[in-house]
Design an enzyme around this catalytic site. Structure first.
Site, PDB file in Angstrom:
ATOM      1  N   HIS A  21      67.286  77.017  25.455  1.00  0.00           N
ATOM      2  CA  HIS A  21      67.779  76.008  24.509  1.00  0.00           C
ATOM      3  C   HIS A  21      68.338  76.670  23.250  1.00  0.00           C
ATOM      4  O   HIS A  21      69.475  76.363  22.827  1.00  0.00           O
ATOM      5  CB  HIS A  21      66.626  75.066  24.143  1.00  0.00           C
ATOM      6  CG  HIS A  21      67.020  73.967  23.204  1.00  0.00           C
ATOM      7  ND1 HIS A  21      67.413  72.728  23.629  1.00  0.00           N
ATOM      8  CD2 HIS A  21      67.087  73.929  21.830  1.00  0.00           C
ATOM      9  CE1 HIS A  21      67.713  71.967  22.589  1.00  0.00           C
ATOM     10  NE2 HIS A  21      67.511  72.676  21.481  1.00  0.00           N
ATOM     11  N   GLU A  22      67.563  77.550  22.668  1.00  0.00           N
ATOM     12  CA  GLU A  22      68.010  78.195  21.427  1.00  0.00           C
ATOM     13  C   GLU A  22      69.175  79.148  21.679  1.00  0.00           C
ATOM     14  O   GLU A  22      70.028  79.318  20.815  1.00  0.00           O
ATOM     15  CB  GLU A  22      66.838  78.932  20.766  1.00  0.00           C
ATOM     16  CG  GLU A  22      65.669  78.038  20.370  1.00  0.00           C
ATOM     17  CD  GLU A  22      66.075  76.884  19.470  1.00  0.00           C
ATOM     18  OE1 GLU A  22      67.076  77.008  18.726  1.00  0.00           O
ATOM     19  OE2 GLU A  22      65.407  75.831  19.520  1.00  0.00           O
ATOM     20  N   HIS A  25      72.386  77.183  21.312  1.00  0.00           N
ATOM     21  CA  HIS A  25      72.801  77.064  19.910  1.00  0.00           C
ATOM     22  C   HIS A  25      73.375  78.385  19.398  1.00  0.00           C
ATOM     23  O   HIS A  25      74.425  78.416  18.746  1.00  0.00           O
ATOM     24  CB  HIS A  25      71.597  76.690  19.030  1.00  0.00           C
ATOM     25  CG  HIS A  25      71.075  75.308  19.259  1.00  0.00           C
ATOM     26  ND1 HIS A  25      71.869  74.192  19.290  1.00  0.00           N
ATOM     27  CD2 HIS A  25      69.796  74.857  19.444  1.00  0.00           C
ATOM     28  CE1 HIS A  25      71.123  73.117  19.490  1.00  0.00           C
ATOM     29  NE2 HIS A  25      69.866  73.491  19.592  1.00  0.00           N
TER      30      HIS A  25
END
Length: 452
Positions: A21-22, A25
């Site tokens: 997920h990170e 980003h």
């Protein structure tokens, strides 16, 4: 050891999902020219870190319930004038939205890859054939019968039993009709649409079983109460049981199969039971006192300490599935989409009171499922990881200010307004988001503790 195993497999899956997920980003922020200060897995003071050539700190922190990517923020007093064009706020609206959406999208991509791999593995599973229809239930009133093969629910094909459960789950808490399409095993062409009428179906039920909710049990082969093995030092060994014994009576009640026999024993720990067994053509009377044991998911139950003789499934009751690369990818995308829709539908029904709030699970409940799936095998564990990745992606896109979805709403509002929102508005939104998430977590933890 079991507790350590559960915690370990849960933390591992959390580490993977948060990192992916990170990373979403992080990589899009870099592509859009935003300077990333820190990439952290976990919260708190880092216990491990290193810096790359761009000056980004990669860290692992001790509180493993999430992570974050810290980008250069123009509100920071220490931002050098030369770095003003590298802040998140300096990017165009579409770039800001892309950066925020990249985390959930990365979770969806991971889910597709996992579902894809799973779809390409050969699996032989029981077909969704009805074994029993309870009288005076929605299924009985609809005319469903033993032996029918469920091939679709509401027009959606259900090749496996899990597909039937999934489609029925979509209808929890609703009123109306569920269209169950069935056929008979001896008829390859004729199908029948059966209308199962529901009204506030299982509304408010805790841990609802949708199949039992309409009054149906899947077919299972009859398992005779034939003992295949006796555990050394068990209650059965003390009672004189031998491999090959067939249980015919317990407390003068006829035993029609292994399920009724084992259920009778489970319900009577530490109680002497008069058991009649057939051994070498002769009936022998034994006295069994089941041991009291703790079984996860069932609590304290009686245990005899005997093994069952395995039986084979009829060939026409099994389906073997292995898809090619393209078909498996299509199914992976479909599975990711259907799980995403299920999350959104479940949230809507929770808000409307159609599903009990008691079905919420927090980290403890999720950890338990992680441990159980890992013990069941690699494919079950990867399937759990894929589903959880979908849940994480969808949840983060919800328009709650503290989440990615809420920040996307802020970006859209600023793009339409043509100027930044006031700090007062942003702070009020964040406080509401924190309050909502706090209440949600308290309820989830409360449910987990009650289940324990």
């Amino acid at each position: 050891m079991e507790f350590i195993h559960t915690v370990a497999v849960f933390l591992f899956v959390l580490l993977i999902l948060v990192s992916i997920h990170e990373w979403g980003h992080f990589i899009i922020a870099r592509k859009c020219g935003v300077r990333v200060l820190r990439f952290s897995v976990g919260f708190g003071k880092p216990f491990w870190r290193f810096y790359d050539k761009y000056g980004t700190e990669f860290a692992v922190a001790p509180i493993p319930l999430g992570g974050y990517v810290k980008m250069l923020d123009e509100t920071d007093e220490n931002v050098a004038p030369a770095d003003k064009n590298k802040t998140f706020e300096s990017r165009k609206t579409w770039q800001q939205i892309a950066i925020l959406a990249a985390g959930p999208i990365a979770n969806f991509i991971l889910a597709v890859l996992l579902f894809w791999w799973l779809a390409m593995q050969e699996a032989t599973l029981p077909s969704p054939v009805i074994g029993e229809v309870e009288p005076n239930t929605p299924a009985a009133y609809a005319g469903l019968e033993e032996g029918q093969h469920i091939i679709a629910i509401d027009g959606v094909v259900t090749p496996g039993r899990s597909d039937v459960y999934e489609r029925l789950t979509h209808r929890l808490g609703e009123s109306g009709s569920i269209i169950v399409t069935v056929k008979y095993p001896d008829s390859s062409d004729l199908t029948y649409d059966m209308e199962v009428v529901i009204r506030d179906w299982m509304k408010g039920s805790e841990a609802p079983d949708p199949l039992a909710g309409i009054g149906v049990k899947f077919y299972r082969p009859h398992i005779p109460a034939l003992i295949d093995s006796v555990l050394e030092g068990s209650a059965a060994e003390d009672a004189g049981f031998l491999a090959g014994d067939e249980v015919i009576k317990v407390d003068e009640l006829e035993v029609d199969g292994w399920q009724s026999w084992s259920e009778y024993v489970r319900q009577r720990p530490n109680q002497p039971l008069a058991v009649s067994v057939k051994r070498n053509g002769r009936v022998k009377e034994l006295t069994l006192t089941p041991s009291l044991v703790e079984v996860k998911g069932f609590g304290k139950v009686g245990q005899a300490g005997v093994g069952v003789k395995a039986v084979s499934w009829p060939e026409n009751m099994l389906v073997t599935r292995k898809l090619g690369i393209t078909a498996a990818l299509d199914k992976a995308v479909e599975d990711t989409w259907s799980n995403s829709v299920m999350v959104l539908v479940s949230i809507k029904k929770l808000l409307l009171g159609q599903i009990s709030i008691k079905n919420l699970s927090g980290p403890i409940g999720i950890a338990k499922v992680a441990g159980d799936s890992a013990r069941a095998g690699l494919q079950y564990y990867l399937h759990f990881m894929a589903v959880l990745s979908v849940y994480l992606g969808v949840f983060n896109l919800l328009p709650i200010p503290i989440l990615d979805g809420g920040r996307i709403v802020f970006c859209l509002a600023e793009g339409i307004k043509g100027s930044p929102l006031s700090e007062r508005v942003k702070m009020a939104g964040l406080q509401l988001g924190l309050m909502f998430m706090g209440v949600l977590m308290i309820m989830a933890f409360y449910n987990d503790i009650l289940r324990l």
